[in-house]
Design a protein around this motif. Sequence first.
Motif, PDB file in Angstrom:
ATOM      1  N   GLU A 167      38.292 -55.206  31.049  1.00  0.00           N
ATOM      2  CA  GLU A 167      37.259 -56.197  31.346  1.00  0.00           C
ATOM      3  C   GLU A 167      36.058 -56.018  30.422  1.00  0.00           C
ATOM      4  O   GLU A 167      35.536 -56.982  29.872  1.00  0.00           O
ATOM      5  CB  GLU A 167      36.825 -56.074  32.806  1.00  0.00           C
ATOM      6  N   ASP A 168      35.612 -54.776  30.241  1.00  0.00           N
ATOM      7  CA  ASP A 168      34.455 -54.499  29.382  1.00  0.00           C
ATOM      8  C   ASP A 168      34.836 -54.205  27.940  1.00  0.00           C
ATOM      9  O   ASP A 168      34.111 -54.553  27.015  1.00  0.00           O
ATOM     10  CB  ASP A 168      33.644 -53.311  29.917  1.00  0.00           C
ATOM     11  N   ASN A 169      35.989 -53.556  27.739  1.00  0.00           N
ATOM     12  CA  ASN A 169      36.353 -53.087  26.402  1.00  0.00           C
ATOM     13  C   ASN A 169      37.364 -53.964  25.679  1.00  0.00           C
ATOM     14  O   ASN A 169      37.492 -53.868  24.463  1.00  0.00           O
ATOM     15  CB  ASN A 169      36.913 -51.662  26.484  1.00  0.00           C
ATOM     16  N   GLY A 170      38.114 -54.778  26.409  1.00  0.00           N
ATOM     17  CA  GLY A 170      39.136 -55.588  25.761  1.00  0.00           C
ATOM     18  C   GLY A 170      40.164 -54.716  25.047  1.00  0.00           C
ATOM     19  O   GLY A 170      40.423 -53.586  25.460  1.00  0.00           O
ATOM     20  N   ILE A 171      40.741 -55.249  23.980  1.00  0.00           N
ATOM     21  CA  ILE A 171      41.674 -54.494  23.150  1.00  0.00           C
ATOM     22  C   ILE A 171      41.335 -54.774  21.693  1.00  0.00           C
ATOM     23  O   ILE A 171      40.685 -55.754  21.375  1.00  0.00           O
ATOM     24  CB  ILE A 171      43.152 -54.855  23.449  1.00  0.00           C
ATOM     25  N   SER A 172      41.829 -53.910  20.832  1.00  0.00           N
ATOM     26  CA  SER A 172      41.591 -54.093  19.394  1.00  0.00           C
ATOM     27  C   SER A 172      42.660 -55.023  18.808  1.00  0.00           C
ATOM     28  O   SER A 172      43.701 -55.278  19.436  1.00  0.00           O
ATOM     29  CB  SER A 172      41.642 -52.740  18.682  1.00  0.00           C
ATOM     30  N   ALA A 173      42.417 -55.488  17.602  1.00  0.00           N
ATOM     31  CA  ALA A 173      43.413 -56.322  16.914  1.00  0.00           C
ATOM     32  C   ALA A 173      44.708 -55.537  16.709  1.00  0.00           C
ATOM     33  O   ALA A 173      45.805 -56.093  16.833  1.00  0.00           O
ATOM     34  CB  ALA A 173      42.854 -56.815  15.577  1.00  0.00           C
ATOM     35  N   LYS A 174      44.580 -54.245  16.424  1.00  0.00           N
ATOM     36  CA  LYS A 174      45.770 -53.397  16.238  1.00  0.00           C
ATOM     37  C   LYS A 174      46.568 -53.304  17.540  1.00  0.00           C
ATOM     38  O   LYS A 174      47.799 -53.401  17.538  1.00  0.00           O
ATOM     39  CB  LYS A 174      45.339 -52.005  15.766  1.00  0.00           C
ATOM     40  N   GLU A 175      45.870 -53.131  18.657  1.00  0.00           N
ATOM     41  CA  GLU A 175      46.547 -53.068  19.954  1.00  0.00           C
ATOM     42  C   GLU A 175      47.195 -54.405  20.287  1.00  0.00           C
ATOM     43  O   GLU A 175      48.321 -54.445  20.799  1.00  0.00           O
ATOM     44  CB  GLU A 175      45.554 -52.659  21.041  1.00  0.00           C
ATOM     45  N   ALA A 176      46.507 -55.500  19.985  1.00  0.00           N
ATOM     46  CA  ALA A 176      47.074 -56.828  20.226  1.00  0.00           C
ATOM     47  C   ALA A 176      48.344 -57.035  19.407  1.00  0.00           C
ATOM     48  O   ALA A 176      49.318 -57.614  19.899  1.00  0.00           O
ATOM     49  CB  ALA A 176      46.035 -57.904  19.905  1.00  0.00           C
TER      50      ALA A 176
END
Length: 142
Positions: free
Chosen positions: A41-50
Motif C-alpha cells: 500500500e505504501d511501498n508498491g513494487i519496483s519495475a524490476k519486481e513488476a
Amino acid sequence: MEEQDVIQRATELVAENEGLALKPYLCPAGKLTIGYGRNIEDNGISAKEAAILLSADIESTLKQLGHLTFFKSLNVARKVVMVDMCFNLGYPRFALFKKMIAALDRQNYELAALEMMDSRWAQQVGQRAERLSKIMKTGQFG
C-alpha cells in the motif's frame, strides 16, 4: 563480507518473524501487505519486481493455453495474441470465447478475429481488441 552476513541473517530472521503470505492481507496496522510483510500500500513494487511478476504470469498463461490441442500449431503472432487476451481476461473468462476457440481449432483465423470483436471484452478494451484481432486475422505483427 560482514554486509552479506547481515543481509543473509536479517533475511532469515525477517522471513521467520513475518511469515510468508502469497495473497494480500491487512497487517495489524491496517496496511495491504503481501509476501514477507511487504507493505504494498505504501511501498508498491519496483519495475524490476513488476517484470518478474509479469514473466511468471506469462509462463502460467502459456501453460493454461498449452492444454488447447491447436495451440502448438499456431504461429508466434497468434500465440502471442492468445496469451495477451488470456492474460487480460483470466483463463476462466477466456474459455467462454467458445466460438473463437472453435474457429481457431479449424484454423479459421478470420472468423476467430471476428468473434474476438463480437464481445463485451472488445467494447471494454477498444484499441487493444482491434489490434489483437488484426494480428489474429493476418498472423503478423503490425
